[in-house]
Design a protein around this motif. Structure first.
Motif: not given
Lengths: 236, 373
Positions: A88, A90-91, A99, A140, B250, B252-253, B255-256, B259-260, B262-264, B367, B370-373
């Motif tokens: 995530f 921005e966490l 999480m 990561q 909750i 944080t969840a 926000r998660a 962002m994503d 599926e991963t959540a 913003e 968001a980008t992923r490295a």
């Protein structure tokens, strides 16, 4: 421990898995190797409940899980670290780890596990308050594994943990994977492009070709097989 | 312009800003997670005011105290917000075969009911019948909540069939559904409460609400008790929301999930439950805004009342950067200021929004992706 029996998966009209039957026994590291698009990731996504099989059964610890929601599957102790790490962004590192422990209520034990994650990957302790998106690829990947461990899985499914990482980092991550298996008896299902590395780490392996299992054997036997060597190990 | 820079306008601007911010966070939180503008959000605001009115007493303060009524009104709105998600949007996220047919049946019955209602109410028509008209009115009123409840229970209980994997509707159908939901709720409110403008009975509003607050006279601001009540309530709720989103599990969840998802889900987060919770929080805040708004303007409670404040709060959420909770708060205050200082104009805030978006396409606090490295 985990048994897939004649599992078929369709993406719309695409028949991605055409009757896959594989088994992972307790304490093993099992790897799935094969070319891009052979259905390796699809298999993991189907086990973790993100995709639904159109037919076939998936059994985990004697229980059918092929119709269960992803969150219920995690609760059974089966955790999937997805391809591309999927931190995530921005966490913070700490929040990402929290999480991973989302379903747990045992606060003290969670904090103990957080400490253990930092022992396993000390760099993460230094990055605790940083946003996940600011970490390097290797960091990561470590965070992704640590986050999955926070759910206290009995079976960990890793999808392409070496993807896009420097060789030295890959080595470090695979050492950790082997250690988790040896020292803590964690069962691991590993999907990996780097077949040589995967077969060195795993006990047994399955070879996929276009949605089907074409070979299964002990990892050392697969590594010695002429066909496998020619197709996936880059040597004759 | 200088004649608009009055102390009265400043006070009004602050109150409007606080109210728009309360509504805007609901838009932005839902957008952040399911990328949908919930156009029915303005109707939640309206329902908050109506329910408080019913609880307090429509003609005289025969019911419970206005301040006490805020709590059940919030809970009722939270329940409606959640069932809007479960009935209208959830079935678009996870295609459930039976739910589709139930929705088609509901719309067909509603349509036929509406035609019959019109015919029986028309005194020149042979079908005219007062009794049938009354019965139809209540049948239509009852049909929507009953179906919503049935769909909600059916979906939650897994009675509507298994979700067919990762099937998601495109965003346009979700948007049209949201507009439809907004119209259904407006029509329902009109059928139940009529088309008149209502107000809280005078004896329901404590005297201090319409008295000047002495402390502000020192600085030359004509602040009424109700304005101060709006500021304090809005500020407290914003602080609480900020803590919820940044400090709790909750939150944080939430926000998660934004962002994503599926991963959540792979972390064991029940994404649908987090989404429902988001609707609950946003709806409860909109309910408070609706009640305070009706107190502030001294009436204006009608089935239409959610339209303009809802639209302005939506503009506020976009202005602040859609998906960003603090942006929505900031945008709400800005839109309130622009409207307050232009004498309550509706067009100027939108013009300002367009101008700001030309310079900052993602809004003030939006913003880049968001980008992923």
């Amino acid at each position: 421990m985990l048994v897939l029996d004649d599992v078929h998966v369709h993406y719309g009209k695409i028949h991605a898995l055409k009757g896959v039957s594989i088994e992972v026994r307790e304490g093993e590291i099992v790897t799935i190797i094969g070319a891009n698009g052979a259905g390796k990731s699809t298999t993991l996504q189907t086990v973790s409940g993100l995709l639904r099989p159109s037919s076939g059964t998936i059994t985990y610890a004697g229980q059918r899980i092929d119709a269960m929601a992803p969150s219920d599957i995690v609760a059974l102790g089966l955790c999937h670290t997805p391809e591309g790490r999927r931190i995530f962004p921005e966490l913070t590192v700490d929040e990402n780890l929290s999480m991973g422990a989302y379903l747990r209520r045992d606060r003290a034990a969670i904090e103990a596990d957080r400490g253990r994650a930092f022992e396993l990957f000390p760099i993460l302790a230094e990055r605790r308050t940083q946003h996940g998106g600011t970490l390097s690829g290797g960091e990561q990947q470590m965070l992704a594994i640590a986050r999955s461990l926070m759910s206290r899985p009995k079976l960990l499914m890793l999808d392409e943990p070496s993807l896009g990482l420097a060789p030295i980092i890959v080595q470090q991550i695979f050492q950790t994977i082997a250690r988790l298996n040896q020292d803590e008896g964690l069962t691991i299902l590993l999907v990996e492009q780097n077949a040589a590395l995967a077969l060195r780490t795993a006990h047994r392996g399955y070879v996929y070709e276009t949605g089907r299992v074409t070979m299964e054997d002990a990892a050392s036997a697969l590594a010695a097989d002429e066909q496998v060597r020619a197709a996936y190990l880059g040597s004759i | 312009m200088s004649s608009l820079l009055t102390p009265e306008n400043l006070v009004n601007a602050l109150s409007l800003g606080a109210l728009y911010a309360l509504i805007a966070v609901g838009y932005t939180m839902v957008y952040g997670i399911i990328k949908l503008i919930n156009f029915a959000h303005g109707e939640i605001f309206m329902l908050g005011a109506f329910w408080a009115l019913m609880l307090v007493g429509a003609e005289q303060a025969t019911g419970i105290n206005l301040f006490v009524a805020i709590v059940p009104a919030m809970l009722l709105c939270a329940a409606v917000g959640m069932s809007i998600d479960w009935t209208a949007y959830l079935s678009l996220r996870r295609r459930l075969p039976l739910a589709d047919w139930m929705s088609v049946a509901l719309l067909a019955i509603l349509g036929l009911g509406a035609i019959a209602y019109k015919l029986t109410g028309d005194t020149t028509h042979t079908w005219h019948s007062e009794t049938a008209h009354g019965v139809l009115r209540w049948a239509v009123i009852a049909l929507v909540p009953v179906t919503m409840l049935a769909l909600s229970i059916g979906e939650k209980g897994g009675l509507l069939g298994r979700s067919l994997g990762r099937v998601t509707s495109d965003r346009l159908s979700a948007l049209i559904t949201a507009i439809g939901m907004s119209l259904i709720l407006q029509t329902l409110a009109q059928l139940i409460w009529g088309a008149d403008y209502r107000a809280f009975p005078e004896d329901a509003i404590p005297a201090f609400m319409n008295e000047r607050v002495g402390a502000f006279d020192v600085v030359g601001l004509p602040v009424l008790g109700k304005e101060l009540a709006i500021w304090v309530t809005a500020l407290a709720m914003m602080v609480a929301l900020n803590l919820l989103v940044t400090r709790t599990k909750i939150g944080t969840a939430m926000r998660a999930c934004s962002m994503d998802q599926e991963t959540a889900a792979l972390m064991g987060i029940s994404v649908d439950r987090v989404i429902a919770f988001t609707f609950v929080v946003g709806s409860a805040m909109a309910a408070v805004a609706g009640i305070l708004y009706a107190v502030k303007v001294g009436g204006n409670i009608s089935f239409r009342m959610g339209y303009y404040p809802g639209l302005l709060a939506f503009a506020a959420a976009v202005l602040g950067g859609i998906g960003n909770v603090r942006g929505a708060m900031l945008g709400g205050v800005l839109i309130g200021f622009v409207q307050g200082f232009t004498g309550g104009a509706f067009s100027v805030p939108f013009a300002v929004m367009i101008l700001v978006l030309l310079v900052l396409p993602r809004g003030i606090l939006g913003e880049p992706q968001a980008t992923r490295a």
